[in-house]
Scaffold this active site. Structure first.
Site, short mmCIF file in Angstrom:
data_model
loop_
_atom_site.label_atom_id
_atom_site.label_comp_id
_atom_site.label_asym_id
_atom_site.label_seq_id
_atom_site.Cartn_x
_atom_site.Cartn_y
_atom_site.Cartn_z
N ASP A 53 0.80 -1.22 0.00
CA ASP A 53 0.00 0.00 0.00
C ASP A 53 0.83 1.28 0.00
OD1 ASP A 53 1.01 -0.46 2.51
OD2 ASP A 53 -0.79 0.18 3.58
N GLY A 55 12.58 10.56 -24.74
CA GLY A 55 12.89 10.37 -26.15
C GLY A 55 13.73 9.15 -26.39
N TRP A 74 16.36 6.86 -29.11
CA TRP A 74 16.31 6.45 -30.52
C TRP A 74 14.92 6.05 -30.97
CZ3 TRP A 74 19.10 6.99 -34.69
CH2 TRP A 74 18.95 6.11 -35.76
N THR A 75 14.25 5.21 -30.20
CA THR A 75 12.94 4.70 -30.61
C THR A 75 11.83 5.71 -30.39
OG1 THR A 75 13.68 2.49 -30.04
CG2 THR A 75 11.34 2.76 -30.35
N GLU A 133 16.55 12.53 -31.29
CA GLU A 133 17.45 12.01 -32.32
C GLU A 133 16.72 11.96 -33.68
OE1 GLU A 133 19.37 8.41 -30.94
OE2 GLU A 133 19.40 9.14 -28.90
N TYR A 134 16.73 13.05 -34.49
CA TYR A 134 17.52 14.27 -34.36
C TYR A 134 16.71 15.45 -34.87
CZ TYR A 134 21.14 10.71 -34.15
OH TYR A 134 21.87 9.61 -33.82
N TYR A 146 29.75 8.34 -29.92
CA TYR A 146 29.87 6.90 -30.11
C TYR A 146 28.92 6.49 -31.23
CZ TYR A 146 26.25 7.56 -26.51
OH TYR A 146 25.19 8.03 -25.77
N ASP A 147 28.99 5.23 -31.65
CA ASP A 147 28.16 4.74 -32.76
C ASP A 147 28.43 5.46 -34.07
OD1 ASP A 147 25.04 3.74 -31.09
OD2 ASP A 147 27.04 2.85 -31.12
N TRP A 193 26.68 5.70 -21.74
CA TRP A 193 25.55 4.82 -22.05
C TRP A 193 26.08 3.39 -21.96
CZ3 TRP A 193 20.41 5.25 -22.83
CH2 TRP A 193 19.76 4.11 -23.28
#
Length: 619
Positions: free
Chosen positions: A324, A351, A353-354, A394-395, A462-463, A599
């Protein structure tokens, strides 16, 4: 409530082609290798009634191995949690683990269930695994305080929780702790004193002075009692302690930001921040993600965010949720974390990426969007948990998973409205592209104009390269600098930071991004970057794998552009190591940057190797 395999909640950086990081990657287990025959380890002592734990060595590469434990409920009632303990020889250590929270004290190893795998119906079983160094085998196995083979010794219960420790005699480097005694039907033998979830001493009395601490640093202490049969009871309440001295809000007094993304779908829990030793070393957490729908900020996952109940063993302070109580889930655990580590600030990130597709509609009415975000973040149920908001779009005016055409001013208009809604005292940040190429994503929106309204940008350095180019060329996904043969100019951290500075963004408002994972190809014969491939290497998902796995499964064989790469067999991976993180932090300081972010927590080792490398590098 969505299941882990159905939800795809990801964030990305600045790679040229669209790509996807999913909940599967952020929360899945490491690859399971073929298993040898199972061999149970029996041990004397009081057993967990009607349950067994069986150990298997899944693979062995000489200097190390992969181990697996299987816990099975052999009784007729549901098992609600499990803890497996064992001892290793001094030469054998656990280096990483998955599907359990694993901690070590000297040669004693303790593995506890995660939030999603602690409940076992009669006949059900669950497995967790780990990588180890050395050649030793487990001994003295215990399951929930008793023998792993399921034998029982009736009439001996575990001890109660001791009183929460009180702190006195604080100095820059030490603190004296004292606590009320626990009770047990056959007597208490001694007490384990835990600092940030790790046992630092076992004492027979009711006091302990902990030394060798860092000045101006936050710690959390609990105490666990052991009875004459060596059974452990529940932990005491947690006591936060901050040593005297030091300087500034941030760890080590550096004044630099060390921010990590915490995902609401991964296997990493808020308690892991404590047990890994990461909590004292970070300054901020971005909680990911909230959604953007119909022009508003909305809840990402109600169950994980504020409805899920945690047991005492799963909870940051060792206190179980009640049915409770008004707030549960990750939000309540973050509240408890902040009570123990008051230097940590938490932002709610929206937000990713997806879920970036909703921003275009939202910025058609920036004031209404900002007000909806403010009302959600400042909801009275959890307003004290959050210190601000992070927008992960993005973006703007460019393409990611979808394409946005809201115009160059969209990011500035959104941030201006957000600052007006949240006021001057809340943190306002944004995760942004790191595309430093001419005419690239950084040139598509007014990041310079928006900077006046924000506290800092998380620059997603990165990426840059990965298996969206399935045949290669192989290239590091997070290069600090350019290098001869890099597949695309401007796709490196130095060029991105330089471009943002040229647009008028102060260096102190820029954080350098670090990925706690690698990207890799298979079918590669060339060790150096630039080789061809046949497709993505196997990982948590194709072409992706956590650092905590890669550090032993495919150790680094070289560096290029300030980051590491590895060629093992026909696989080729790129990822950051503690050494290359150190290089990047030195560079960030030389550029006057505000610090770093990463990340995300799931990719680090159980003892927080990469978090520690960032913290040390920023001092």
């Amino acid at each position: 409530m969505s299941t882990p395999t159905r939800r795809r909640r990801t964030r990305s950086a600045s790679s040229f082609l669209p790509h996807l990081r999913s909940r599967t990657f952020a929360g899945a287990t490491a690859l399971l290798l073929p298993l040898a025959a199972m061999v149970g380890l029996a041990a004397p002592a009081e057993a967990a009634a009607s349950a067994t734990a069986v150990y298997t060595k899944a693979s062995d590469w000489g200097s190390g191995f992969e181990g697996k434990w299987t816990v099975k409920n052999t009784g007729t009632t549901t098992l609600t949690s499990w803890t497996v303990e064992w001892d290793f020889p001094a030469s054998t250590k656990v280096t990483s683990a998955w599907d359990a929270t694993v901690t070590s004290s000297a040669n004693h190893v303790t593995a506890k269930n995660l939030g999603w795998n602690g409940t076992l119906a009669p006949g059900a079983s669950v497995s967790f695994g780990f990588n180890g160094s050395g050649t030793g085998a487990p001994t003295g196995c215990k399951l929930n305080g008793g023998a792993c083979d399921g034998t029982t010794t009736p009439g001996d219960s575990a001890p109660s929780a001791p009183g929460a420790p009180t702190a006195s005699g604080l100095t820059d480097t030490s603190v004296k702790l004292s606590w009320a005694a626990a009770t047990d039907d056959k007597g208490v033998k001694n007490y384990d004193v835990k600092r940030n979830g790790t046992t630092v001493a076992t004492v027979a009395g009711l006091t302990y002075t902990d030394t060798g601490l860092s000045a101006g640093t936050d710690y959390s202490y609990t105490v666990v009692a052991r009875d004459t049969a060596d059974q452990t009871g529940p932990a005491s309440g947690a006591t936060p302690v901050r040593t005297t001295g030091g300087g500034g809000e941030n760890p080590g007094g550096s004044g630099k930001i060390n921010l990590g993304y915490f995902t609401n779908w991964g296997s990493y829990t808020v308690k892991n921040l404590v047990s890994s030793g990461s909590a004292p070393k970070i300054t901020h957490i971005n909680y990911a993600f909230g959604n953007v729908q119909n022009g508003k900020c909305t809840i990402g996952d109600p169950y994980e965010d504020y409805q899920k109940a945690y047991t005492a063993a799963q909870s940051v302070d060792g206190v179980a949720d009640t049915w409770d109580q008004p707030l549960k889930g990750h939000f309540n655990q973050l509240r408890k974390l902040k009570a123990q580590y008051p230097h940590i600030k938490v932002l709610w990130s929206f937000g990713g990426w997806t879920w970036s597709g909703g921003f275009g509609q939202a910025v058609q009415n920036p004031a209404a969007f900002a007000q909806s975000c403010h009302d959600l973040v400042e909801d009275p149920r959890w307003a004290d948990v959050f210190d601000g908001i992070d927008l992960d779009w993005e973006y703007p005016n460019s393409c990611g998973l979808t394409c946005d055409t809201s115009g160059p001013a969209s990011i500035k208009n959104m941030m201006q409205a957000m600052r007006a809604a949240f006021g001057p005292n809340s943190l306002l940040t944004a995760a942004i592209t790191a595309d430093g190429s001419n005419g690239g994503r950084l040139d598509a929106a007014d990041y310079g104009g928006a900077a006046q309204y924000i506290d800092w940008y998380d620059v997603m350095t990165y990426d840059y390269f990965g298996t969206w180019a399935a045949q290669g060329p192989t290239a590091p996904h997070s290069p600090l600098t350019s290098y001869p043969g890099i597949p695309a100019q401007g796709f490196n951290s130095a060029d991105a930071i330089a471009k943002l500075k040229a647009k008028g963004v102060p260096a102190s408002k820029l954080l350098l991004g670090i990925g706690f994972y690698g990207r890799g190809w298979t079918g590669v014969t060339q060790s150096a970057p630039g080789g061809t491939a046949t497709g993505p290497a196997a990982g948590v998902e194709p072409g992706n794998q956590y650092y905590k796995v890669l550090k032993t499964s495919c150790p680094a064989t070289g560096t290029v552009g300030g980051t590491a790469y590895a060629h093992c067999g026909t696989d080729w991976w790129s990822y950051d190591t503690p050494a290359t993180v150190g290089t990047k932090m030195a560079w960030a300081k030389s550029q006057g940057l505000g610090g770093a972010f990463f990340w995300e927590f799931n990719g680090d080792t159980v003892d927080g190797e990469l978090v520690n490398a960032i913290s040390n590098g920023l001092k």
